[in-house]
Structures are given as C-alpha cells and as structure tokens.
Write a protein that holds these residues in place. Sequence first.
Motif, short mmCIF file in Angstrom:
data_model
loop_
_atom_site.label_atom_id
_atom_site.label_comp_id
_atom_site.label_asym_id
_atom_site.label_seq_id
_atom_site.Cartn_x
_atom_site.Cartn_y
_atom_site.Cartn_z
N PRO A 21 -16.26 36.76 -28.35
CA PRO A 21 -17.06 36.84 -27.11
C PRO A 21 -17.75 38.20 -27.02
CG PRO A 21 -14.83 36.05 -26.67
CD PRO A 21 -14.84 36.53 -28.08
N ALA A 22 -18.95 38.20 -26.49
CA ALA A 22 -19.74 39.43 -26.44
C ALA A 22 -19.07 40.52 -25.61
CB ALA A 22 -21.13 39.13 -25.88
N ASP A 23 -18.32 40.13 -24.58
CA ASP A 23 -17.72 41.13 -23.69
C ASP A 23 -16.29 41.50 -24.10
OD1 ASP A 23 -16.67 38.64 -23.09
OD2 ASP A 23 -16.48 39.04 -20.95
N ALA A 24 -15.79 40.96 -25.20
CA ALA A 24 -14.40 41.20 -25.59
C ALA A 24 -14.26 42.56 -26.27
CB ALA A 24 -13.92 40.10 -26.53
N GLU A 25 -13.27 43.34 -25.81
CA GLU A 25 -13.04 44.67 -26.35
C GLU A 25 -11.76 44.75 -27.18
OE1 GLU A 25 -12.96 47.31 -23.04
OE2 GLU A 25 -14.98 46.85 -22.38
#
Length: 566
Positions: A21-25
């Motif tokens: 996911p693009a927002d996963a850190e």
Amino acid sequence: MANAPVQRMSQLMAKTLRDDPADAEVLSHKLLVRAGYVRRTAAGIWSWLPLGKKVLSNVERIVREEMDAIGAQEVTLPALLPREPYEATGRWDEYGAELFRLQDRKGGDYLLGPTHEEIFTLLVKDQCSSYKDLPVILYQIQNKFRDEARPRAGILRGREFLMKDSYSFDTEDEGLAQSYALHRQAYQRVFERLGLDYRIVAATAGAMGGSKSEEFLAPAEAGEDTFADCPNCDFAANTEAVSYELQPVDGSAVPAAEEIPTPDTPTIETLAASLGVPASATLKNLLVKVDGEIVAVGVPGDREVDMGKVEDHFAPATVEMVTENDFAERPDLVRGYVGPQGLGKVKYLADPRIAPGTSWITGANKDGMHAKNVVAGRDFEVEEYVDVVVVQEGDPCPKCGTGLKLDRAIEIGHIFQLGRKYADALKLDVLGQNGKPVRVTMGSYGIGVSRAVAALAEQTADEKGLCWPAEVAPADVHVVAAGKALQTELALEVSEKLSAAGLRVLVDDRAGVSPGVKFTDAELMGVPKILVAGRRAGEGVVELKDRRTGDREELTVAEALARLTA
C-alpha cells in the motif's frame, strides 16, 4: 466440538495484493494488507477480514484462557461512558485531546472508553460490600478508543483497537502485590504461547497513576518505544523510567563565578565552539510554561531534554514552550543567555547530573554574556531534581554502571499497581473484619490484543510474507491445488480428511489462477504448513512444505496425513 469446515479460497473474501500500500511504512502494515487480513476504513480505523479475524480471535482465546486460569472473571462493560466518573478522577481533563468526547441529543457529555478504571471501580462498589467479597479480578476484551493525532503504522497505532483490560481489587497492599504477581506470570504465559520475543521492563505510570509499573515490550524495528537494556545485569527499563542517581561532588576549589563576553553565541554549539570547550561543560537552561507559569529546566549542554518526561512530571498540568511574547514580557529573561543564578521568581528544576558541587559555563542573563565557574549549590539552588534528559546509548546502568544498550520495541502489555487513586476518588470502601470501612486498593493490567497481531507479524515475517506461529495462525494447513482437475480433486479430498482429523484447513481451489500465484499467496498468507497437490497428484503423492524453514518433502497422501496429525 464439531470440526471446523474446510475454508475454500474460491469462496474466501481475501484479495491479495502484489504491491505494498502506498501509505504503508512498517512491515506489518504492508503484509497484513497485502495478504488480505485487514483493510483501512479511515485514518487509524481498520476492518478485520476473515483471515485476520481468525488470527485476532486466536490471540483473544489465548489471553482469555490465561486470564481464566488465574481466577479472573470476564465481564463486558459499555464502550460509551458518562463523563462524571472520569471527571471525579480528573482524567476527563488529563487525557487531553486523545479522549474521544461526544454529546447526546440532550447535551449530556460522554466519552469513548480509552481504559475503564473508573467504571470497574463503580461496578465493584455496587457489587461488593464486605471484605468477604474480595479479592476479585475482573476483565474484559473490548475495543478501546484514543484520538491519536497521527495514527500510523497500520494496526500498531490506531484510533480504535482491541484490548484486554483487567482490574484487581484487594483490601490490603499485600493482596495487591499478589494480584500483580499473578498477572505478571499470566502475561509471561500469554506471550510465550503467542510465540513473541518480549522483554519485561520498568515503566512510568503516566496518566494511569499508581506506583509500581512494568511494560511488556516486543523488540521490533517498527516499535515506537525505546527501552534500555543492560548487557551485564538484569536491569531493563523504558527510557522514560531510567533514573540517574544524584552524586554531589566537592566544588570548594572552584574559583568564584566570572562573567565573560561571548557575543553571538545564543546556542550551545556556538558557545562551545567560541570557548573551545566540550558541550558537556556547559549548562543548558530550557524555559517552559506550566499552566502559564514559567519554569526553568537545567541539563548538561550535550544532552537533549525529554519533553515526555517533563510533561509526565508536571501532569496533569499543561506544559508549553515559552514564546517570543513571553520573553518580551520578561526582560530579565534574555533569550540564549539564561543562567540559573539570579533568575529571581522562576522555579528552577535540574537533571541530577547538575549535582551540588558541579561547575558549569552558563548564561549570565545578559545579552552576549556567559558566566564560568558557576557551581550548583553555591551560585544557584536547584529547587527540585528530575530525570529529564533523553537517555543515550552507553549511559551508565543505574544498577551496575555498565553502559546501557538501546532498542526499539512495541508495547504489547502494561501492568500497574494503582493503589487507592481511583478508590479514593470514587469512595470505594468495604466493611473490614472489624466492621469498619476499609479503602480498597487496585491494580490495572492491559494487553494490546490487536497490537499483538502486528507485533507477531513484525517479528516473524520474512522476505516472502507472513509466517504465523501455529497457535495463532488462521489455519493449520494451507492446501494448494496446482490447477488441473485431478490436482484439485486430490486437494479437496485431502483437505476433508485433515479437517475430519481435527485440523483447521485452508484450501486454494481457485480456478483460473496460475500455480505460481497460488504458491506466492500461500507464502504471503503465512500458514505454518503448506501441502501441494501438484505434478504427482495422479500417483497419490503430495509435497509438504514448512513455511518457516522452507524444508519440503514428497509424501504419499497417507504419509502426509500421518505427519500432519501426529
């Protein structure tokens, strides 16, 4: 109990993703979403899909079993709570912006429960009237709510999360110590059964209040807590709980304090460079406002102030940094040149490293001027010593003096000896043996159930995906039909036999999906054993793979059944 039916992936709501996911850190966020375990509903709010719910329920089951084993009794209290009990204990205000507050249509104030000390206290007050009713331990496993300013890291830091909170009620401090010990031991069993690597460390009580407090931390790169660990002894503590012993020295030989011109040196770095001294020889004085009153905090110049420690010390008061307007209103406070000598009406706190007899270079309270040979206890007085510096790698262990190591970790449990804080506020008494009222003493104990899922993902995942310990996995065996009709037929037949033998089975019977995708998904989902009906299915031969080790072997169906059900 009836055997669980075979879970077919052709019917399972679990859409896997190839990309993060693009927002996963953090790793757990990436993998739990990619493997179809959770989906984001809003910032800090998550939906648990079927596979994720199975893992969550398994963690919940283990927690429940170990709580029941110490004689704790499960209840369910409301999550929507009235304001009054929290106002009585002061936590309506102490929690600040993290508390979800709301009003009903009549204007009544309510909150969504972050923890339930007040409500459990009132429950016991209603149900228990005599010392004969105690001790008692009550618990619940329930969603909690905190209005995180920056929800992040997937389910690690959300606004809604699943937690086990329990509370002990005793008439004596010795009873509280025993209830605390029971929980400590139960938590060790829980985390060992979960397969978590964990540390028990000393901690601060924070907004919970009380005396003794310990955290259970799972070391992980994604952790938001930092803990100090001594390689030479058994000392371990959250860095917020590491203390430094006050060690006065003889400063009688230090010459008298002397002001020296130091133009254009408003920072520790410029001052140290100008005088050719180490930053550790200087005294840094931080000005803060505590409920509007200016307070100075002194630390060695080479150390940073831990604002969390400062806020904990002054809680529930509000702590803010001073502003340009504050300096304008106080001409005696010269920005960049503040020193503890001659501060007047400003309360002065200091780190224990600013011990009596130590000598410092510090501000002279005049623009462009500093003072040297300024001795604590001779030239200025410290009103109160407080541990407020950020702990650094190599700081001496408070117990043996060895240099400490620092590691990141996820908080998965926290236990507190609350004492009588809540009983005093809500007047929780029972009749004692002598017929007189006895004030009850309490303990509070939490386990982050949903957090434990993320911690497990962080600690056990590998480059291919999730890798669950057997007791929490969503299934015991992941059967993969490589694709042809014969292979699918054998996979379903073996799955039913495994289920009949009492195993939980997930079978990939999806049509039109390539074997490569199925194998990749099996490794991503992380079930401990993978059984493949592949090229030798016509011979009644399958491949059994251990997800963690990668070891694989070809077995007949009978041999595979015997191996998996042994």
